[in-house]
Enzyme design. Sequence first.
Site, short mmCIF file in Angstrom:
data_model
loop_
_atom_site.label_atom_id
_atom_site.label_comp_id
_atom_site.label_asym_id
_atom_site.label_seq_id
_atom_site.Cartn_x
_atom_site.Cartn_y
_atom_site.Cartn_z
CB SER A 105 22.01 17.56 48.66
OG SER A 105 22.25 17.69 50.04
CG ASP B 58 32.39 35.88 33.98
OD1 ASP B 58 32.96 34.91 33.48
OD2 ASP B 58 31.33 36.36 33.52
CG LEU C 213 18.99 32.55 43.46
CD1 LEU C 213 18.33 32.18 44.78
CD2 LEU C 213 20.32 31.86 43.29
CD GLU C 214 19.27 31.45 35.79
OE1 GLU C 214 19.56 30.24 35.86
OE2 GLU C 214 20.06 32.30 35.39
#
Length: 178
Positions: free
Chosen positions: A95, A112, A121-122
């Site tokens: 957060s 998975d 990370l995008e």
Amino acid sequence: MILSDKRILEEIEKGTIVISPYDRKYLGTNSYDVHLGKHLATYADRVLDARKHNEIVHFEIPEEGFVLQPNTLYLGVTLEYTETHAHVPFLEGKSSTGRLGIDIHATAGKGDVGFCNTWTLEISCAQPVKIYAGMPIGQLIYFAVEGEIETFYNKKGNAKYNGRTVRPVESMMWKNEF
């Protein structure tokens, strides 16, 4: 069902969840905090093509931090290497990260069973924001699996993100047939 802190600890003891480096102080009630690694990347071309291998340019976050800019996709990586052999891991932003206007993934928050690697990370942001290597960036949540697994991710012949890395990995969409 989401695993509680006690269950995560039990699974770490059994070896079905691996987190390295691991520090007990980052274990939450039902999640584990992960941190931003020092490597970032951006795509070399501004226009991306889903059918071609889009090259990325790697760089390190300097000690004094790096300012993310809106309208740019940054590929980052978690400091932590993880293995999940019996659960479905989900990576969500913290957060505090979200309240800085930072998104850590566009769509790829689910791992998975059998995923063994750092997490790419995008990263995107709503306004310019300075980030630092080692800052808390997200949290891993583990879900129980219903039924037997036929093929674990790390055993799939066509898995595109199996190679262990400490740097972010670009999209491998071009390896799909379409």
